[in-house]
Design an enzyme around this catalytic site. Structure first.
Site, PDB file in Angstrom:
ATOM      1  N   LYS A  80       0.838  -1.207   0.000  1.00  0.00           N
ATOM      2  CA  LYS A  80       0.000   0.000   0.000  1.00  0.00           C
ATOM      3  C   LYS A  80       0.874   1.258   0.000  1.00  0.00           C
ATOM      4  CE  LYS A  80      -3.730  -2.152   2.781  1.00  0.00           C
ATOM      5  NZ  LYS A  80      -4.680  -2.706   1.825  1.00  0.00           N
ATOM      6  N   GLU A 132      -2.525   6.882   8.040  1.00  0.00           N
ATOM      7  CA  GLU A 132      -3.450   7.669   7.218  1.00  0.00           C
ATOM      8  C   GLU A 132      -4.390   8.448   8.091  1.00  0.00           C
ATOM      9  OE1 GLU A 132      -5.816   5.286   4.572  1.00  0.00           O
ATOM     10  OE2 GLU A 132      -4.145   4.969   3.197  1.00  0.00           O
ATOM     11  N   HIS A 163     -14.348  -4.116   8.545  1.00  0.00           N
ATOM     12  CA  HIS A 163     -13.673  -3.652   7.328  1.00  0.00           C
ATOM     13  C   HIS A 163     -13.790  -4.647   6.184  1.00  0.00           C
ATOM     14  CE1 HIS A 163     -12.171  -0.249   9.508  1.00  0.00           C
ATOM     15  NE2 HIS A 163     -11.561  -1.026  10.384  1.00  0.00           N
ATOM     16  N   ARG A 200      -6.701  -8.108  -9.266  1.00  0.00           N
ATOM     17  CA  ARG A 200      -7.371  -9.383  -9.541  1.00  0.00           C
ATOM     18  C   ARG A 200      -8.837  -9.109  -9.825  1.00  0.00           C
ATOM     19  NH1 ARG A 200     -10.237  -9.401  -4.604  1.00  0.00           N
ATOM     20  NH2 ARG A 200      -9.012  -8.477  -2.936  1.00  0.00           N
TER      21      ARG A 200
END
Ligand code: ADP
Ligand code: ADP
Ligand code: MG
Length: 670
Positions: A116, A200, A235, A292
């Site tokens: 990420k 973040e 999540h 994907r």
């Protein structure tokens, strides 16, 4: 185009890929673990190769075994599905080295998006908007804490290699940062083999909106619009839809363009998804790219009329994208619900077990069911507990919601805990129906979504009793048909007994509530049932799949009653109740109480003596298990009392109505 492909996956996605391959005339090879020898994907494929024991680490994740299976069967390409090896660059490289086409992006693109942090660096360079935060290489705890302070709380610490909703920590204030960091790193090391993290800004009330992109080997890129996946638990996505409610054409074009730029920046080929986090004002930030096919790709297929697996195969075979951006358009609205073997009331705890009854809604132009299991299959502890994906389509969102509610009401699963009722509530909940979406919806609406256990309506109690009567009548008719004296009163299952009033009593339990239903046969398949001191006239017919067409006090209704052991699962109006039949067919004369023996409900074999002779047991406690008609029937204590003795030993065959247990009920203080 390929003539044979191997699918390096299992479950619904393997079945999904096989379906398209078959339509295109491409032969398929399945791979399977020992636990999946009889699985649906193995049954559907043209060939299947055993690749190891049940644990994924020893089968579905072993690169060499899968490459060997492809070689052995002459498969020219491998579709990795999602999860497992789908985003594993070593696997992609191993395919390439073996001269087998990997149906997915090139190694470099997987590598670039695998972290990420690295992905955010690339996106920054491609001018894709990013969630504010720190995604650099300095991992010193105090330095990260300073970065978090600068970003401003709350912040989210994420594992750079994370996925599947794992490896994330929300930090509300600076004082908690270092502890949260250490715990995130521990989980990241254990789950992903790397403790590299990024920090973040935590967006409050965000929406998860992602863009489906496609690239080919000729440098063409398109976006196939967006999916809203805001409804999540832990999540992880639960309900997804396309298009995203409230999306303006301008915003859609801006997000689509940003996603295409993200794909172009890494030389992407094939199907990919760029995930954005969006604020309520519509501003959006890049979150990550999944390299994907996504679990929720069917909603995109439903609104575009395309088969994304076909596109994947064409692109992997070197063909250009079948359509360009101008040729793509959105038609109607689609929703997907993930049907999981899990218990929503117990914190969505995953469940395992055998699907003793599995009746999905009928498929049509409006309803699609993608699944990897059939009735009789087991949900094992080794893999993902997803039972199926239920996808619906209609011309607009409101009609799609109605389709979803109907399809969920028609979906019946017995044998494992599941989230179908929860999904019905979620679909019906005013916040979701009104498209007031954000990732906190489930938490925010928990009072609506997790109501206190409601009493079943009278209709459900009457239905379960009527089904029981019809089922035993059918059995009696069948037995009588093979009998010399069909008119013998011994075949009447209406409670007839010598020296007793023609009364019969059924007892059912639902949670803590136990009710008695007194039965008076009225002839011609009708009964008067006395429940809670009130009499109802009931009649109806029951089919072998448990569909009960009933008339209850003059009201016609259709209810499903599925028998599994002593449980009677009643499905009506999108709700389900698991009643226990306390002592099936325990005939007794009125007022006789519960003294005496407990009788065998049908001919069978004793397979377990559960209670200890002489021991005191509570009402409803299992005493003995009988196997009959390939089912287990638990004989339970009709009241608190003592088991004096068992009349049979394990393994012995018992006749219908035989006394099984000598049981002495405890005197109830008046
Ligand atoms: P999507 O992003 O396609 O909606 P999910 O995030 O739910 O899908 O993940 C897709 C599947 O991949 C899941 O069913 C899960 O089994 C698997 N998966 C993805 N990432 C991980 C991970 N880090 N660890 C374990 N399983 C994962
Ligand atoms: P994974 O790889 O596990 O899918 P993602 O980065 O895609 O991880 O995030 C998963 C989910 O976590 C998102 O769908 C969203 O609900 C939530 N999330 C991620 N980043 C943020 C953020 N910065 N602020 C608020 N919620 C976030
Ligand atoms: Mg994600």
């Amino acid at each position: 185009m390929f003539t044979k492909i191997l699918i390096a996956n299992r479950g619904e996605i393997a079945c999904r890929v096989i379906k398209t391959a078959r339509r295109l005339g491409i032969k398929t090879v399945a791979v399977y673990s020992e636990a999946d020898a009889g699985a649906r994907h193995v049954r559907l494929a043209d060939e299947a190769v055993l690749i190891g024991p049940a644990p994924a680490r020893e089968s579905y994740l072993v690169i060499e075994r899968i490459i060997a299976a492809a070689r052995q069967t002459g498969a020219q390409a491998i579709h990795p599905g999602y999860g497992f090896l789908s985003e594993n660059e070593d696997f992609c490289a191993a395919c390439e080295a073996a001269g087998i086409v990997f149906i997915g992006p090139p190694v470099a693109a997987i590598h670039a998006m695998g972290s990420k942090s690295e992905a955010k660096k690339l996106m920054e360079a491609a001018r894709v908007p990013l969630t504010p935060g720190y995604h650099g290489d300095n991992q010193a705890p105090d330095f990260l804490r300073t970065q978090a302070d600068a970003i401003g709380y709350p912040v989210l610490i994420k594992a750079a290699a994370g996925g599947g909703g794992k490896g994330m920590r929300l930090v509300e204030q600076g004082a908690d940062f270092l502890d949260a960091l250490a715990s995130c790193q521990r989980e990241a090391r254990a789950s992903f083999g790397s403790d590299h993290v990024l920090v973040e800004k935590y967006i409050t009330r965000p929406r998860h909106i992602e863009i489906q992109v496609f690239g080919d080997t000729h440098g063409n890129y398109v976006y196939l619009f967006e999916r809203d996946c805001s409804v999540q638990r832990r999540h992880q996505k639960v309900l997804e839809e396309a298009p995203a409610p409230g999306m303006s054409p301008e915003r859609r074009a801006a997000m689509g363009q940003a996603a295409v730029e993200a794909a172009r920046a890494v030389g992407y080929v094939g199907a990919g998804t760029v995930e954005f986090i969006a604020q309520q004002d519509g501003s959006f930030y890049f979150m990550e790219m999944n390299t994907r096919l996504q679990v929720e790709h069917p909603v995109t297929e439903m609104i575009t009329g395309l088969d994304l697996v076909e596109w994947q195969l064409r692109v992997a075979a070197g063909e250009p994208l079948p359509l360009n951006q101008e040729q793509l358009s959105i038609h109607g609205h689609a929703l997907e619900a993930r049907i999981y073997a899990e218990d929503p009331a117990k914190g969505f705890l995953p469940a395992t077990g055998r699907l003793v009854h599995l009746a999905p809604p009928e498929e049509s132009a409006h309803v699609r069911v993608d699944t990897g299991v059939e009735e009789g299959d087991a949900i094992s502890p080794h893999y993902d507990p997803m039972i199926a994906k239920l996808i619906v389509w209609d011309v607009n969102r409101d009609r799609a919601l109605a389709r979803m509610l109907q399809a969920l009401a028609d979906y019946r699963v017995v044998g494992v805990a599941n989230n179908i009722e929860f999904l019905s509530r979620l679909t019906a909940c005013p916040a979701f129906a009104g498209a007031d979406l954000d990732t906190g919806l489930i938490e925010r609406e928990k009072d609506y979504l997790f109501p206190a256990e409601a009493e079943a309506p009278r209709e459900a109690w009457l239905a379960v009793a009527l089904a029981e009567l019809l089922r035993t009548q059918t059995r009696a008719d069948r037995d009588a048909a093979g009998h010399a004296e069909p008119a013998s009163p011994w075949h009447l299952q209406d409670g007839w007994r010598l020296n007793a009033a023609p009364r019969r009593r059924l007892i059912f339990r639902l949670g803590e509530v136990q009710k008695t239903v007194d039965v008076e046969p009225l002839g011609a398949g009708a009964y008067a049932l006395v429940l809670d001191g009130r009499s109802s006239r009931v009649s109806g017919s029951l089919n072998p799949r448990g569909l009960l067409r009933a008339e209850l006090d003059g009201l016609r209704t259709s209810v499903t009653v599925v028998q599994a052991g002593e449980k009677r699962h009643v499905f009506a109006h999108g709700r389900a109740w698991a009643f226990a039949c306390v002592d099936p067919l325990h005939f007794q004369s009125e007022g006789s109480g519960t003294e005496g023996g407990l009788l065998a409900p049908m001919p069978g074999k004793v397979i377990a003596l559960v209670a200890t002779p002489g021991a005191r047991v509570e009402k409803g406690a299992p005493l003995l298990i009988l196997e009959a008609m390939k089912m287990e029937h638990t004989i339970t204590a009709p009241s608190t009392g003592t088991v004096q003795a068992f009349r049979f030993a394990v393994g012995e065959q018992v006749g219908d109505g035989a006394e099984l247990v000598e049981f002495v009920p405890e005197a109830v203080p008046a």
